[in-house]
Design an enzyme around this catalytic site. Structure first.
Site, PDB file in Angstrom:
ATOM      1  NE  ARG A 162      -4.276  -1.446   0.167  1.00  0.00           N
ATOM      2  CZ  ARG A 162      -4.364  -2.579  -0.520  1.00  0.00           C
ATOM      3  NH1 ARG A 162      -3.347  -2.981  -1.267  1.00  0.00           N
ATOM      4  NH2 ARG A 162      -5.452  -3.317  -0.452  1.00  0.00           N
ATOM      5  CG  HIS A 211      -3.181  -0.816  -6.537  1.00  0.00           C
ATOM      6  ND1 HIS A 211      -3.560  -0.169  -5.385  1.00  0.00           N
ATOM      7  CD2 HIS A 211      -3.191  -2.140  -6.218  1.00  0.00           C
ATOM      8  CE1 HIS A 211      -3.804  -1.050  -4.421  1.00  0.00           C
ATOM      9  NE2 HIS A 211      -3.590  -2.264  -4.910  1.00  0.00           N
TER      10      HIS A 211
END
Lengths: 303, 303
Positions: B219, B266
């Site tokens: 993250r 991502h």
């Protein structure tokens, strides 16, 4: 006293400490033979370099030629009678397998497309392909093939091995017609020999399923360049090539711009650590030779 | 009868055959609740999508929320009392680890530079870095970290594991100050929690050796973007990032053009097979829930 010959002073430095009684001369096969040259019994050839048959005849005491490459095809015809040829198997295996996996993943995960999007500041998260569930056919079950197989299994791909010599868990080249249609990725990690020359021809490629990926980190001559170009241009297959035929690839060659192709300029073995690994092997071989122990990596035995 | 809710018709198709007595309604949390909605006891949330707390209160029979992501931070605050939260651990692990290795190898073997050379028809075979002998520090010893570790060991790298929970062979986060200076590559594969928020800050990065490589597939909030940007701009560190803070990265953000950085949007979990894997997990969880068996991947237990 055992006298050995290395191509340059850098090689001498990389050799480090040798057993007592080993003398080193430095000669790359051009110019006059340096003092002690006629005593040379083990010659280390320059990586990807050539040495003329004339140069070899200047070494009357020669008994061993140690190459730093895995491939030996440029040397097989020029080894004098009575001289043993050893290759550099193991020196480049790890880095070549690493590049095969890097290139394979780069194609599957579409890293060139994301690189272009990075340049354009464009955040577009679209799904890509990946190794999960892929059937990977390894041509070659030596150091390179085994490492590639181990790596792709980490990411849930299935592996099948094919090699020139049939053995448990390894199919023979004759099984290829039955196997090609059942695999999504084919990795070429075979030596270039008369048996493998042109192995990946139009028929081989036609037997691969639509959308399949060809990876070649071995030698360009194993693949029919025109046949591959036709499949890439048709959009039917993908490829990662670290080796081509011809090599270097001329600037005007159509392969450069073929669609669905990632190409690197024969750098499989070319990581910073390779010379360190190569001369560690040479040091071990010289020590064996000096002590009268059997050599490793023997390709043709001149004894 | 057990009534479950999935976000769309495609999800319903992916679920395949369910045990007798399981009814499925389709609702993504917007618009009116469909017939049978008030009976929903297990909700499958859309991947990387949001669902308001208001929507959740429309499901009075809700007992389980099943996420398709490994990360749960967007949900922890909105799970109603008495509701169990389960994540998608294992669904994305393989593909995320695969992207970490793809990005790491792409940086080390300089694939973006060779890609540019391919565009320019320029055959320049220069040596690059590689994993051989590299010391790789894995932050996270779960599915992702273990797979990355197994893959890099194939290419002769050494691995060290660090995680929030100390156990045999796994160091605690408190050991990081002693470990960072001894590693060439750091891979972030930790969940985003208060403990890991901002973990990779200026001090962490300063402790990494010159030329070291940071890989983040977890993250963006775990890394201090400004601190990393400073190190990249100074040319001291390299990075591969699949996640950023903020996300998506705005078009005018300086990170896009930072030197020595490969960036993907991502897509660690984003391979074509992920939905198949995700709904296989959902089918198993629904079957367990319907049969009164313990659920897997429980993050917070509402029972």
């Amino acid at each position: 006293v055992t006298t050995i010959c290395v191509p340059d002073a850098e090689a001498r430095d990389l050799l480090g400490e040798l057993p007592a009684g080993v003398e080193v001369v430095t000669w790359d096969g051009t110019g006059p033979l340096p003092p002690g040259g006629t005593d040379v019994s083990l010659l280390v050839a320059r990586y990807m370099g050539a040495m003329t048959a004339d140069a070899l005849t200047e070494l009357p005491a020669l008994r061993v030629i140690q190459l730093l490459s895995a491939g030996v095809e440029a040397w097989l015809d020029r080894v004098p009678d009575g001289v043993t040829l050893c290759n550099g198997r193991g020196v480049h295996g790890g880095s070549t397998a690493e590049l095969a996996v890097a290139g394979m993943l780069s194609v599957l995960r579409e890293l060139p497309r994301f690189r272009q999007a990075q340049r354009e500041h464009d955040w577009v998260a679209t799904d890509t392909d990946g190794l999960d569930g892929k059937r990977v056919l390894l041509l070659g079950a030596g150091d390179i093939g085994r490492r590639v197989g181990a790596a792709v299994e980490v990411f849930d791909a299935q592996t099948t091995f094919v090699a020139r010599r049939v053995r448990p868990g390894v199919h023979g080249l004759g099984q290829l017609p039955d196997l090609l249609g059942e695999h999504d990725v084919v990795v070429v990690a075979l030596p270039h020999t008369p048996e493998t020359h042109g192995l990946v021809d139009a028929g081989f490629l036609a037997a691969m399923p639509d959308g399949a990926l060809l990876v070649n980190v071995a030698r360009g001559q194993i693949v029919d360049t025109d046949a591959l170009l036709a499949e890439l241009t048709a959009g039917r297959l993908h490829a990662f090539l670290d080796v081509t035929e011809p090599e270097p690839l001329p600037p005007d060659h159509p392969l450069w711009d073929a669609p669905n192709l990632v190409l690197t300029p024969h750098v499989g073995g070319g990581t910073h650590g390779w010379q360190r690994r190569a001369y560690r092997l040479v040091r071990e071989q010289v020590t064996r030779f000096h002590n009268g122990q059997p050599l490793e990596n023997v390709v043709t035995d001149g004894y």
